[in-house]
Design a protein around this motif. Structure first.
Motif, mmCIF file in Angstrom:
data_model
loop_
_atom_site.group_PDB
_atom_site.id
_atom_site.type_symbol
_atom_site.label_atom_id
_atom_site.label_comp_id
_atom_site.label_asym_id
_atom_site.label_seq_id
_atom_site.Cartn_x
_atom_site.Cartn_y
_atom_site.Cartn_z
ATOM 1 N N LYS A 1 1.027 -1.326 0.020
ATOM 2 C CA LYS A 1 0.022 -0.066 -0.010
ATOM 3 C C LYS A 1 0.974 1.292 -0.083
ATOM 4 N N MET A 2 2.242 1.264 0.746
ATOM 5 C CA MET A 2 2.818 2.418 0.605
ATOM 6 C C MET A 2 3.613 2.554 -0.756
ATOM 7 N N ALA A 3 3.584 1.555 -1.454
ATOM 8 C CA ALA A 3 4.125 1.742 -2.922
ATOM 9 C C ALA A 3 3.060 2.296 -3.754
ATOM 10 N N ILE A 4 1.901 1.810 -3.503
ATOM 11 C CA ILE A 4 0.879 2.534 -4.004
ATOM 12 C C ILE A 4 0.433 3.939 -3.987
ATOM 13 N N SER A 5 0.704 4.266 -2.670
ATOM 14 C CA SER A 5 0.665 5.754 -2.128
ATOM 15 C C SER A 5 2.030 6.510 -2.688
ATOM 16 N N ALA A 6 3.053 6.019 -2.902
ATOM 17 C CA ALA A 6 4.190 6.711 -3.362
ATOM 18 C C ALA A 6 3.900 7.038 -4.852
ATOM 19 N N SER A 7 3.268 6.066 -5.480
ATOM 20 C CA SER A 7 2.943 6.385 -6.675
ATOM 21 C C SER A 7 1.902 7.452 -7.104
ATOM 22 N N ARG A 8 0.860 7.414 -6.166
ATOM 23 C CA ARG A 8 -0.035 8.610 -6.172
ATOM 24 C C ARG A 8 0.126 9.794 -5.408
ATOM 25 N N TYR A 9 1.362 9.883 -4.855
ATOM 26 C CA TYR A 9 2.014 11.068 -4.120
ATOM 27 C C TYR A 9 3.198 11.081 -4.409
ATOM 28 N N PRO A 10 4.000 11.302 -5.695
ATOM 29 C CA PRO A 10 5.278 11.431 -5.991
ATOM 30 C C PRO A 10 5.839 12.882 -5.237
ATOM 31 N N VAL A 11 6.933 12.772 -4.495
ATOM 32 C CA VAL A 11 7.637 13.750 -3.647
ATOM 33 C C VAL A 11 7.396 15.071 -4.546
ATOM 34 N N HIS A 12 8.034 15.028 -5.782
ATOM 35 C CA HIS A 12 8.059 16.175 -6.565
ATOM 36 C C HIS A 12 6.830 17.009 -6.840
#
Ligand code: MG
Length: 137
Positions: A110-121
């Motif tokens: 789920k963290m990987a999904i969130s990381a793709s939904r919320y890219p840092v940049h």
């Protein structure tokens, strides 16, 4: 408002030395000793999780950020919050155990999904839902 993550102590040694499997085993033993497996099914475990999350919220209801910050300095209040968090964790882990889900794997997934939904940049320092960022473009 000060960042609470910076103001509080680091996890205890138990957080760094125990495993999720240890926690699940402790809970399993607690349940088996009381013959409570008979009451466990996904629906009722999920209801228990939701109730405990609501009990956590109750401690913050109608309180301003400054009131919450002040209360968090009180040991008695912190203990109440910690007990509600423990209740939530108990139901998360027992539900994972019942559904034969590996908590570490599903959290990482789920963290990987969130990381793709919320890219840092794209989202750093902002708190919109991912669908709102999509609407900006
Ligand atoms: Mg509770």
């Amino acid at each position: 408002m000060p960042c609470l993550f910076q103001a509080k102590a680091m996890p205890t040694d138990k957080d760094t030395s125990s495993t999720v499997a240890d926690l699940k085993a402790d809970i399993r033993q607690f349940v088996q000793e009381r013959d409570w497996e008979q009451f466990h099914n996904p629906k009722d475990l999920a209801i228990g999780l939701s109730i405990e999350a609501a009990e956590l919220l109750e401690h913050f209801r109608f309180r301003s950020d400054s009131e919450v910050a002040a209360r968090l300095q009180d040991a008695g209040f912190r203990q109440k919050i910690s007990h509600e968090l423990a209740d939530v964790l108990y139901f998360v882990l027992i539900l994972c155990d019942y559904l034969e889900l590996d908590a570490t794997t599903i959290l990482a997934e789920k963290m990987a999904i969130s990381a793709s939904r919320y890219p840092v940049h794209r989202v750093k320092g902002r708190n919109l839902k991912y669908t709102e960022y999509d609407a900006e473009e």
